[in-house]
Design a protein around this motif. Structure first.
Motif, PDB file in Angstrom:
ATOM      1  N   ASP A   1       0.527  -3.830   6.166  1.00 56.20           N
ATOM      2  CA  ASP A   1      -0.270  -3.449   7.332  1.00 56.20           C
ATOM      3  C   ASP A   1      -1.675  -4.038   7.234  1.00 56.20           C
ATOM      4  O   ASP A   1      -2.260  -4.078   6.156  1.00 56.20           O
ATOM      5  CB  ASP A   1      -0.386  -1.928   7.416  1.00 56.20           C
ATOM      6  CG  ASP A   1       0.952  -1.284   7.718  1.00 56.20           C
ATOM      7  OD1 ASP A   1       1.897  -2.023   8.043  1.00 56.20           O
ATOM      8  OD2 ASP A   1       1.041  -0.047   7.630  1.00 56.20           O
TER       9      ASP A   1
ATOM     10  N   ASP B   1       5.844   4.675   5.313  1.00 59.65           N
ATOM     11  CA  ASP B   1       6.751   3.742   6.000  1.00 59.65           C
ATOM     12  C   ASP B   1       6.943   2.454   5.196  1.00 59.65           C
ATOM     13  O   ASP B   1       7.716   1.579   5.592  1.00 59.65           O
ATOM     14  CB  ASP B   1       6.276   3.454   7.436  1.00 59.65           C
ATOM     15  CG  ASP B   1       4.869   2.887   7.502  1.00 59.65           C
ATOM     16  OD1 ASP B   1       4.003   3.330   6.725  1.00 59.65           O
ATOM     17  OD2 ASP B   1       4.635   1.986   8.337  1.00 59.65           O
ATOM     18  N   HIS B   2       6.255   2.354   4.040  1.00 58.09           N
ATOM     19  CA  HIS B   2       6.419   1.180   3.171  1.00 58.09           C
ATOM     20  C   HIS B   2       7.013   1.533   1.810  1.00 58.09           C
ATOM     21  O   HIS B   2       7.250   0.652   0.989  1.00 58.09           O
ATOM     22  CB  HIS B   2       5.063   0.479   2.979  1.00 58.09           C
ATOM     23  CG  HIS B   2       4.525  -0.054   4.267  1.00 58.09           C
ATOM     24  ND1 HIS B   2       4.506  -1.394   4.582  1.00 58.09           N
ATOM     25  CD2 HIS B   2       4.028   0.597   5.358  1.00 58.09           C
ATOM     26  CE1 HIS B   2       4.014  -1.553   5.802  1.00 58.09           C
ATOM     27  NE2 HIS B   2       3.712  -0.360   6.297  1.00 58.09           N
TER      28      HIS B   2
ATOM     29  N   HIS C   1       7.079  -4.600  11.947  1.00 55.35           N
ATOM     30  CA  HIS C   1       6.309  -3.356  12.057  1.00 55.35           C
ATOM     31  C   HIS C   1       6.025  -3.013  13.521  1.00 55.35           C
ATOM     32  O   HIS C   1       4.995  -2.446  13.863  1.00 55.35           O
ATOM     33  CB  HIS C   1       4.991  -3.511  11.278  1.00 55.35           C
ATOM     34  CG  HIS C   1       4.368  -2.231  10.817  1.00 55.35           C
ATOM     35  ND1 HIS C   1       3.505  -1.509  11.592  1.00 55.35           N
ATOM     36  CD2 HIS C   1       4.456  -1.552   9.655  1.00 55.35           C
ATOM     37  CE1 HIS C   1       3.082  -0.445  10.922  1.00 55.35           C
ATOM     38  NE2 HIS C   1       3.656  -0.442   9.741  1.00 55.35           N
TER      39      HIS C   1
ATOM     40  N   HIS D   1       0.856  -1.192   0.000  1.00 52.81           N
ATOM     41  CA  HIS D   1       0.000   0.000   0.000  1.00 52.81           C
ATOM     42  C   HIS D   1       0.886   1.233   0.000  1.00 52.81           C
ATOM     43  O   HIS D   1       2.092   1.146   0.209  1.00 52.81           O
ATOM     44  CB  HIS D   1      -0.969  -0.015   1.182  1.00 52.81           C
ATOM     45  CG  HIS D   1      -0.324   0.061   2.537  1.00 52.81           C
ATOM     46  ND1 HIS D   1       0.603  -0.860   2.984  1.00 52.81           N
ATOM     47  CD2 HIS D   1      -0.468   0.954   3.551  1.00 52.81           C
ATOM     48  CE1 HIS D   1       0.986  -0.535   4.210  1.00 52.81           C
ATOM     49  NE2 HIS D   1       0.359   0.562   4.577  1.00 52.81           N
TER      50      HIS D   1
ATOM     51  N   HIS E   1      -4.289  -1.359  12.785  1.00 49.26           N
ATOM     52  CA  HIS E   1      -3.185  -2.321  12.722  1.00 49.26           C
ATOM     53  C   HIS E   1      -3.514  -3.543  13.582  1.00 49.26           C
ATOM     54  O   HIS E   1      -4.623  -3.670  14.086  1.00 49.26           O
ATOM     55  CB  HIS E   1      -1.892  -1.664  13.225  1.00 49.26           C
ATOM     56  CG  HIS E   1      -1.354  -0.638  12.287  1.00 49.26           C
ATOM     57  ND1 HIS E   1      -0.561  -0.961  11.219  1.00 49.26           N
ATOM     58  CD2 HIS E   1      -1.504   0.706  12.250  1.00 49.26           C
ATOM     59  CE1 HIS E   1      -0.240   0.144  10.563  1.00 49.26           C
ATOM     60  NE2 HIS E   1      -0.801   1.174  11.163  1.00 49.26           N
TER      61      HIS E   1
ATOM     62  N   TYR F   1       6.108  -0.898  16.592  1.00 50.65           N
ATOM     63  CA  TYR F   1       6.292   0.536  16.797  1.00 50.65           C
ATOM     64  C   TYR F   1       6.416   0.929  18.254  1.00 50.65           C
ATOM     65  O   TYR F   1       6.816   2.029  18.576  1.00 50.65           O
ATOM     66  CB  TYR F   1       5.118   1.308  16.162  1.00 50.65           C
ATOM     67  CG  TYR F   1       5.367   1.634  14.710  1.00 50.65           C
ATOM     68  CD1 TYR F   1       5.779   0.643  13.828  1.00 50.65           C
ATOM     69  CD2 TYR F   1       5.217   2.924  14.225  1.00 50.65           C
ATOM     70  CE1 TYR F   1       6.018   0.927  12.502  1.00 50.65           C
ATOM     71  CE2 TYR F   1       5.454   3.211  12.890  1.00 50.65           C
ATOM     72  CZ  TYR F   1       5.853   2.211  12.036  1.00 50.65           C
ATOM     73  OH  TYR F   1       6.091   2.501  10.724  1.00 50.65           O
TER      74      TYR F   1
HETATM   75 ZN    ZN Z   1       3.035   0.628   8.078  1.00 47.99          ZN
END
Ligand code: ZN
Ligand code: ZN
Length: 208
Positions: free
Chosen positions: A138, A39-40, A190, A35, A168, A192
């Motif tokens: 995600d 962050d990807h 992933h 997507h 998430h 966080y």
């Molecule tokens: Zn992400």
């Protein structure tokens, strides 16, 4: 990165990480994008720079509808007018909208639409050397995720943090998912917030 030639998203400072780990960025044949969140994807511009000036082997991107527009805009934001004038003509790239099942650069895959934010996330089942690697990007812990990891040999799935993790998957739900699929080896990424004992450190390569 799977088998040295398949890249799953491109968020982290990809190029320096590859160099530090002794991986050749030129070996990547296909990049699967789940997507269009930063962050990807925002680690990709320096990687593409390498593929324009250092190693011009062909590269394929597979992603959600709009993949070409999104990435071409990202390259243009990264290099301004030099992208179209100097770099784009030297970039041997193909953009493919992911199909329910297909093949890209000789890599067979299936796509499972996952629930995440406004645009969702494309989960992929990648067939490599007789094995199946499932990758979520995600996702919320909803039914399509079970479909994605079902009977996969390895599943790389996000587990963002403990407790309430909007849009998430929480660690609690990750543990339940793992219990429902005992024959699959899970690698949770992933992360966080929070910390766990026995977690893989950044920049660590593991054989699975
Ligand atoms: Zn992400
Ligand atoms: Zn996201």
């Amino acid at each position: 990165m799977v088998d040295g030639r398949v890249l799953l998203d491109g968020g982290a400072p990809l190029l320096p990480h590859m160099h530090r780990m002794g991986l050749d960025p030129g070996d990547i044949a296909v990049v699967f994008i789940t997507h269009f969140h930063g962050d990807h994807t925002l680690g990709l511009p320096p990687f593409v720079l390498h593929r324009v000036f250092v190693d011009r082997r062909p590269l394929t991107f597979v992603g959600p509808a709009g993949i070409e527009d999104y990435l071409e805009k990202l390259w243009e934001v990264s290099w301004g007018p030099d992208w179209k004038r100097v770099m784009r003509p030297q970039f041997k790239v193909r953009y493919l909208t992911a199909r329910p099942s297909g093949s890209a650069a000789g890599v067979k895959y299936e796509t499972v639409k996952l629930d995440h934010g406004t645009m969702g996330s494309n989960g992929y089942r990648i067939h490599m050397n007789g094995k199946v690697v499932a990758y979520s990007g995600d996702t919320e812990p909803t039914a399509p995720l079970d479909k994605l990891v079902n009977r996969a040999d390895v599943a790389i799935v996000e587990a963002t943090g403990p407790g309430d993790v909007f849009s998430h998957m929480s660690w609690e739900n990750a543990a339940k998912l793992r219990k429902r699929h005992p024959s699959t080896r899970f690698l949770f990424n992933h992360v966080y917030s929070g910390s766990t004992t026995g977690a893989v450190k950044d920049m660590q390569v593991i054989e699975v």
